[in-house]
Scaffold this active site. Structure first.
Site, PDB file in Angstrom:
ATOM      1  N   GLN A 360       0.830  -1.212   0.000  1.00  0.00           N
ATOM      2  CA  GLN A 360       0.000   0.000   0.000  1.00  0.00           C
ATOM      3  C   GLN A 360       0.864   1.261   0.000  1.00  0.00           C
ATOM      4  OE1 GLN A 360      -0.441  -2.690   1.985  1.00  0.00           O
ATOM      5  NE2 GLN A 360      -2.542  -2.829   2.763  1.00  0.00           N
ATOM      6  N   GLN A 382       0.089  -0.296  -5.749  1.00  0.00           N
ATOM      7  CA  GLN A 382      -1.071  -0.689  -4.947  1.00  0.00           C
ATOM      8  C   GLN A 382      -1.665   0.539  -4.241  1.00  0.00           C
ATOM      9  OE1 GLN A 382      -0.467  -4.068  -2.391  1.00  0.00           O
ATOM     10  NE2 GLN A 382      -2.370  -3.769  -1.267  1.00  0.00           N
ATOM     11  N   ASP A 383      -3.001   0.693  -4.345  1.00  0.00           N
ATOM     12  CA  ASP A 383      -3.728   1.777  -3.645  1.00  0.00           C
ATOM     13  C   ASP A 383      -3.344   3.177  -4.139  1.00  0.00           C
ATOM     14  OD1 ASP A 383      -4.820  -0.283  -2.240  1.00  0.00           O
ATOM     15  OD2 ASP A 383      -4.088   0.330  -0.288  1.00  0.00           O
ATOM     16  N   ASP A 404      -5.983  -3.027  -6.351  1.00  0.00           N
ATOM     17  CA  ASP A 404      -6.979  -2.144  -5.710  1.00  0.00           C
ATOM     18  C   ASP A 404      -6.624  -0.669  -5.920  1.00  0.00           C
ATOM     19  OD1 ASP A 404      -7.909  -4.570  -4.734  1.00  0.00           O
ATOM     20  OD2 ASP A 404      -7.010  -4.302  -2.762  1.00  0.00           O
ATOM     21  N   ARG A 472     -12.717  -6.022  -6.957  1.00  0.00           N
ATOM     22  CA  ARG A 472     -13.088  -7.028  -5.960  1.00  0.00           C
ATOM     23  C   ARG A 472     -13.768  -6.332  -4.794  1.00  0.00           C
ATOM     24  NH1 ARG A 472      -7.780  -8.998  -2.587  1.00  0.00           N
ATOM     25  NH2 ARG A 472      -6.688  -7.001  -2.415  1.00  0.00           N
TER      26      ARG A 472
END
Length: 568
Positions: A360, A382-383, A404, A472
């Site tokens: 993250q 990520q993020d 994500d 997701r």
């Protein structure tokens, strides 16, 4: 004399009997009146609490106000919100004691608890705004404020969940969750009440203003909300539209100029924000000249109506490298955080260079209500983009990442943007979205409209080996909609990925509508109860700018084909 005496005694007896009868009648009437009053009070409370999921908590929260026979529906609705404020304040006070009880609390845990305090204080601010909004409303038109109330109360739930999500230690998270239980239940109840105001008011025999409920009347008013620069949401003032539509930054007179080479008033963006004037009216405009600004920037909650523009998303870039792997909570890894309401950005880049191996690592985090980003770029892995709370709009932007990389729990519309899926670490799977709606009545969701979802050049050779999905479910009622977009061939035929086993597969709302490209074929999509291929145009319309960002606020940027609602 005896007869007289008997007559006197008899007279007294008659008086006594009459008095007793009158007294009994009075008692019976009083009891009946009290019973009627209790009955009326109970009916009022029952009407308010009917739509809620936690009815006992709702009834208890209204009990004090319900004793007042003159209490109105508005009083009871305010009482429900006020009780929620009290419980959130108690949770903040209790969080300090919880933190002290953990002797082994590490620096990340301490940071998470500080985050909780800030987030819950933001929740209180939105609750207080909701309380005042109800108090200032007219009983006959209160229903016209449902969208605003639902937006604020949805944000309160997002703040509460963000607090819990940021806590790394399982036992500490459990104790905070228990400490927030009453607050989360009452917030859910308040949102349920706000979502049913029309029905509640009708149960009180309050006549609703039909004209205000007619959405076409609002649209007619907005037909005059145009100017020569193009079409924007109705919340943008004419001056804001000129700022965003200006093709030459020289037309804008900034309050502050930032330049690394010293040619401006400030060398850092943080310094320009620190000079934000108290009591300023209108926009605080910051021009950030071309350059790579290696700094961590926060537009604070007190810095409202900031407009920041650069020389282009590749020329004016804010960069950082904080990550979860470094022991920093996810929200604090953000290179740039926009908190103050009404934030606008144009022609700027935001990046986090921590890399895929650091997990993250947020480039841009946004809590700003009614915020918009035009011709901007967000790059990380990520993020990348944390759309944390409140209404957000992105237009003509580039957003890149891996896992994500567009996530959060706000009402967010991403329109006419390029979504670039990057090469992740070995063994990782890419997911474009991870939406965090926890309550089924929240107005939140991530919508991608008329975007292009493509692989980056480094991913292209292995795009079929590295599995990539549209999203997701991060939370129980996760909601994401991909519509009228072009999907590359690298998107898995299933389209969507599980979070953990069967979690949320029945309760989520994932949908696709009118997409194109080799990755848009839906024959092989997941068979979850919560997944939908939208066939009905009216169902898709609810996720367009007007309805989804509240109340017929149509977004039409300059330089693109004009369309209302759906493109096709």
């Amino acid at each position: 004399m005896e007869k007289k005496g008997k007559l006197v005694i008899g007279g007294v007896s008659i008086v006594l009997v009459v008095g007793v009868v009158i007294g009994l009648v009075a008692v019976v009437c009083t009891r009946k009146s009290h019973k009627d009053q209790l009955s009326t009070s109970s009916k009022a409370v029952a009407a308010i609490c009917e739509p809620t999921d936690y009815k006992e908590a709702c009834i208890n929260s209204l009990s004090k106000v319900a004793k007042n026979e003159s209490a109105t529906a508005k009083d009871l609705i305010q009482a429900a919100i006020d009780s929620t404020i009290s419980t959130v304040k108690s949770a903040i006070d209790n969080s300090g004691n919880i933190a002290k009880s953990f002797s082994n609390l590490n620096s990340t845990g301490k940071m998470a608890m500080d985050d909780c305090k800030d987030l819950l204080e933001s929740a209180i601010a939105d609750l207080q705004a909701s309380f005042s909004y109800v108090g200032d409303s007219d009983m006959h038109t209160m229903h016209d404020r449902e969208d605003e109330l639902k937006n604020w109360l949805s944000a309160v739930i997002s703040f509460q969940q963000s607090c819990l999500d940021g806590i790394p230690q399982e036992e500490l998270q459990k104790q905070m969750k228990d400490g927030l239980l009453n607050a989360t239940q009452l917030t859910s109840n308040a949102l349920a009440i706000a979502s049913s105001i029309s029905e509640i008011l009708q149960s009180f025999n309050i006549t609703l203003n039909k004209d205000l409920r007619n959405p076409s009347s609002s649209r007619r008013l907005l037909e005059h909300d145009n100017d020569e620069q193009g079409h924007y949401p109705s919340w943008f003032r004419a001056a804001d539209r000129r700022l965003l539509a200006s093709h030459s930054n020289g037309q804008v007179r900034p309050n502050a100029v930032v330049a690394k080479d010293g040619s401006g008033q400030y060398k850092t963006i943080g310094a320009a924000l620190a000079a934000y004037p108290k009591g300023i009216k209108g926009r605080y405009i910051i021009y950030v000249k071309a350059g790579i600004y290696n700094e961590y920037v926060t537009v604070t909650k007190d810095q409202v109506n900031v407009f920041m523009y650069g020389d282009g998303p590749r020329k004016t870039m804010v960069t950082g490298s904080k990550s979860w792997a470094d022991g920093i909570t996810t929200q604090n890894t953000a290179t740039f955080a926009a908190i103050g309401s009404g934030f606008l950005a144009k022609a700027m880049g935001f990046q986090n260079t921590a890399g895929a191996q650091k997990h993250q690592a947020v480039a841009l985090r946004v809590q700003s209500e009614m915020s918009a980003f035009f011709n901007c770029r967000m790059d990380a892995y990520q993020d990348t983009l944390y759309v944390q709370t409140h209404r957000q709009f992105y237009r003509n932007c580039v957003i890149s990442g891996t896992v994500d990389f567009i996530f959060g729990d706000s009402p967010t519309l991403i329109q006419n943007c390029l979504i670039i899926v990057r090469k992740p670490m070995d063994g990782q799977q890419n997911t474009v979205t991870a939406q965090g709606r926890q309550d089924k009545r929240e107005t939140t969701g991530i919508v991608l409209q008329n975007c292009r979802i493509v692989p980056e050049q480094a991913l292209f050779p292995t795009r079929f080996k590295t599995k990539s999905y549209l999203g997701r479910p991060w939370k129980t009622y996760s909601r994401a909609v991909i519509m009228e977009s072009e999907l590359g061939d690298f998107i898995q035929p299933a389209g969507w990925l599980e979070w953990s086993g069967n979690f949320a597969l029945d309760t989520l709302y994932f949908a696709e509508y009118g997409n194109r490209g080799p990755g848009a074929v839906t024959n092989g999509r997941v068979r979850w109860k919560g997944f939908h291929v939208i066939r009905n145009r009216n169902e898709a319309l609810q996720f367009t700018a007007g309805p989804f960002l509240s109340g017929d606020q149509w977004l039409r940027n300059t330089g693109v084909p004009y369309f209302t609602g759906l493109k096709h």
